[in-house]
Design an enzyme around this catalytic site. Structure first.
Site, mmCIF file in Angstrom:
data_model
loop_
_atom_site.group_PDB
_atom_site.id
_atom_site.type_symbol
_atom_site.label_atom_id
_atom_site.label_comp_id
_atom_site.label_asym_id
_atom_site.label_seq_id
_atom_site.Cartn_x
_atom_site.Cartn_y
_atom_site.Cartn_z
ATOM 1 N N ARG A 1 4.193 -1.604 17.726
ATOM 2 C CA ARG A 1 3.311 -2.109 16.660
ATOM 3 C C ARG A 1 4.099 -2.712 15.499
ATOM 4 O O ARG A 1 3.504 -3.374 14.646
ATOM 5 C CB ARG A 1 2.370 -1.006 16.168
ATOM 6 C CG ARG A 1 1.319 -0.629 17.202
ATOM 7 C CD ARG A 1 0.201 0.219 16.636
ATOM 8 N NE ARG A 1 -0.914 0.320 17.559
ATOM 9 C CZ ARG A 1 -1.099 1.306 18.447
ATOM 10 N NH1 ARG A 1 -0.227 2.299 18.514
ATOM 11 N NH2 ARG A 1 -2.142 1.309 19.260
ATOM 12 N N VAL B 1 14.271 6.527 18.130
ATOM 13 C CA VAL B 1 15.272 5.454 17.991
ATOM 14 C C VAL B 1 14.856 4.613 16.792
ATOM 15 O O VAL B 1 13.678 4.249 16.652
ATOM 16 C CB VAL B 1 15.349 4.594 19.270
ATOM 17 C CG1 VAL B 1 16.368 3.470 19.100
ATOM 18 C CG2 VAL B 1 15.723 5.460 20.472
ATOM 19 N N GLY C 1 8.852 9.751 23.748
ATOM 20 C CA GLY C 1 9.612 9.705 22.499
ATOM 21 C C GLY C 1 9.052 10.696 21.482
ATOM 22 O O GLY C 1 7.837 10.886 21.382
ATOM 23 N N GLN C 2 9.968 11.283 20.715
ATOM 24 C CA GLN C 2 9.549 12.214 19.656
ATOM 25 C C GLN C 2 8.735 11.514 18.570
ATOM 26 O O GLN C 2 8.026 12.151 17.809
ATOM 27 C CB GLN C 2 10.789 12.857 19.028
ATOM 28 C CG GLN C 2 10.472 13.916 17.977
ATOM 29 C CD GLN C 2 11.647 14.177 17.087
ATOM 30 O OE1 GLN C 2 12.739 14.461 17.574
ATOM 31 N NE2 GLN C 2 11.456 14.078 15.772
ATOM 32 N N HIS D 1 10.869 -1.786 24.098
ATOM 33 C CA HIS D 1 11.948 -1.992 23.120
ATOM 34 C C HIS D 1 13.043 -0.962 23.366
ATOM 35 O O HIS D 1 12.983 -0.207 24.359
ATOM 36 C CB HIS D 1 11.386 -1.921 21.693
ATOM 37 C CG HIS D 1 10.549 -0.699 21.433
ATOM 38 N ND1 HIS D 1 11.047 0.575 21.534
ATOM 39 C CD2 HIS D 1 9.234 -0.554 21.108
ATOM 40 C CE1 HIS D 1 10.090 1.445 21.248
ATOM 41 N NE2 HIS D 1 8.974 0.800 21.003
ATOM 42 N N ALA E 1 5.416 -3.863 26.149
ATOM 43 C CA ALA E 1 6.065 -4.303 24.907
ATOM 44 C C ALA E 1 7.310 -3.443 24.685
ATOM 45 O O ALA E 1 7.534 -2.883 23.611
ATOM 46 C CB ALA E 1 5.106 -4.233 23.714
ATOM 47 N N GLY F 1 13.647 1.816 22.136
ATOM 48 C CA GLY F 1 13.177 3.203 22.267
ATOM 49 C C GLY F 1 12.813 3.507 23.716
ATOM 50 O O GLY F 1 13.195 4.541 24.275
ATOM 51 N N HIS F 2 12.083 2.572 24.346
ATOM 52 C CA HIS F 2 11.735 2.763 25.767
ATOM 53 C C HIS F 2 13.002 2.768 26.626
ATOM 54 O O HIS F 2 13.111 3.546 27.575
ATOM 55 C CB HIS F 2 10.807 1.642 26.244
ATOM 56 C CG HIS F 2 9.487 1.602 25.544
ATOM 57 N ND1 HIS F 2 9.132 0.593 24.676
ATOM 58 C CD2 HIS F 2 8.429 2.444 25.581
ATOM 59 C CE1 HIS F 2 7.918 0.814 24.218
ATOM 60 N NE2 HIS F 2 7.458 1.925 24.734
ATOM 61 N N GLN G 1 1.373 13.526 20.267
ATOM 62 C CA GLN G 1 1.124 13.222 21.687
ATOM 63 C C GLN G 1 1.920 14.179 22.580
ATOM 64 O O GLN G 1 1.407 14.687 23.587
ATOM 65 C CB GLN G 1 1.532 11.768 21.960
ATOM 66 C CG GLN G 1 1.626 11.386 23.422
ATOM 67 C CD GLN G 1 1.803 9.893 23.616
ATOM 68 O OE1 GLN G 1 0.847 9.137 23.518
ATOM 69 N NE2 GLN G 1 3.013 9.443 23.887
HETATM 70 O O1 PAF Z 1 3.018 6.526 24.148
HETATM 71 C C1 PAF Z 1 2.410 5.627 24.771
HETATM 72 O O2 PAF Z 1 2.880 4.484 24.883
HETATM 73 C C2 PAF Z 1 1.075 5.925 25.429
HETATM 74 O O3 PAF Z 1 0.320 6.779 24.646
HETATM 75 C C3 PAF Z 1 1.213 6.480 26.857
HETATM 76 C C4 PAF Z 1 1.922 7.839 26.863
HETATM 77 C C5 PAF Z 1 2.001 5.495 27.721
HETATM 78 C C6 PAF Z 1 -0.163 6.678 27.484
HETATM 79 O O4 PAF Z 1 -0.868 5.477 27.589
#
Ligand code: PAF
Length: 280
Positions: free
Chosen positions: A187, A176, A147-148, A34, A32, A36-37, A153
């Site tokens: 989400r 972003v 991402g921050q 976007h 999914a 940010g990715h 995480q």
């Molecule tokens: O940030 C995410 O999308 C997930 O937690 C990750 C780091 C890909 C692990 O499944």
């Protein structure tokens, strides 16, 4: 761009690439994709010769009543985005490939995994640490990009990489946002137009806390109180947590210092959103 489904294919590619002198950047995602990715892939391209993007909705990081089954999946569009941003590889394994029958090995980062999102989502960070360890090892990554926005995480993964003496450096990229301030998240797709408008309270609150901190307010209690006041005007939003913590340990602090993490999680309808800022 190549698409690999097995760890063996990814590992062989990584070995050949490293042998040819390339540094490997890994961008772990659940798809999914976007903007940010896209920014993570661009950052990886900027410092690594070759970039692999993993697309894997990881079942072990979802609780029994969470959104694993309905998590958005858009593989074709994700591949197109990864390719357009210059990724060399998309790694999209099946669940059985990453968790072979009888899988019994998990990575538990003690302490940190029970704070912030880990407190509201028991087992979440165990699943994240486990899958990211598998991905970093399989891709023989030199750097991995996150991402921050998922600040807790990041803390868990930095601890894990240090403790396991992994070769990969954990690189964090800025949040972003949409032009109106909403932090990008897969989400966000769950939000109705009305909920999306309500969700702007999160970024509004982050901006106000940043402004208050810029006036010299350092007391965590005052920053949290200011944030609560903003949410008080939004009864449709249910706060999960508002915390001021040391970003490395995720332990609460009484007085903010440069680098302190101010983080919030809140429910907008049935959707749980997070946002944060690193105080200057
Ligand atoms: O940030 C995410 O999308 C997930 O937690 C990750 C780091 C890909 C692990 O499944």
């Amino acid at each position: 761009m190549e698409i690999f489904r097995t760890v063996a294919e990814l590992r062989q590619w990584a070995r050949n690439s490293r042998h040819a002198g390339h540094a490997i950047g890994l961008v772990p995602t659940m798809g999914a994709l976007h903007a940010g990715h896209a920014s993570l892939i661009r950052a990886a391209r900027g410092s690594c010769g070759l970039v692999a993007v993993s697309i894997f909705v990881n079942p072990t990081q979802f609780g029994p009543n969470e959104d694993y089954n309905r998590y958005p999946r858009s593989f074709e569009a994700d591949c197109a985005l990864a390719k357009a941003e210059g990724a060399a590889v998309v790694f999209a394994p099946t669940v059985e490939e990453l968790y072979p029958a009888g899988a019994a090995t998990f990575v538990e980062v003690e302490g940190l995994s029970n704070r912030l999102d880990g407190a509201s989502r028991p087992g979440h960070f165990r699943g994240v640490a486990t899958v990211v360890a598998k991905l970093l090892i399989a891709a023989e990554a030199d750097r991995a990009f996150f991402g921050q926005k998922d600040a807790a995480q990041v803390a868990v993964l930095r601890r894990m990489a240090a403790d396991l003496r992994l070769e990969a450096e954990i690189v964090v990229c800025p949040i972003v946002r949409e032009p109106d301030g909403l932090a990008l998240s897969s989400r966000n797709l769950y939000l109705s137009p009305e909920e999306r408008t309500r969700a702007l309270a999160l970024s509004r609150m982050i901006r106000q806390v940043e402004a208050l901190a810029a006036t010299g307010e350092r007391r965590a209690s005052a920053l949290i109180e200011a944030a609560r006041r903003i949410f008080a005007a939004e009864p449709a939003i249910r706060i999960d947590y508002i915390e001021v913590v040391n970003w490395a340990t995720l332990e609460p602090v009484e007085t903010a210092a440069p680098g302190t993490l101010f983080a919030v999680a809140a429910w907008v309808g049935a959707t749980r959103l997070i946002d944060n800022t690193i105080l200057a």
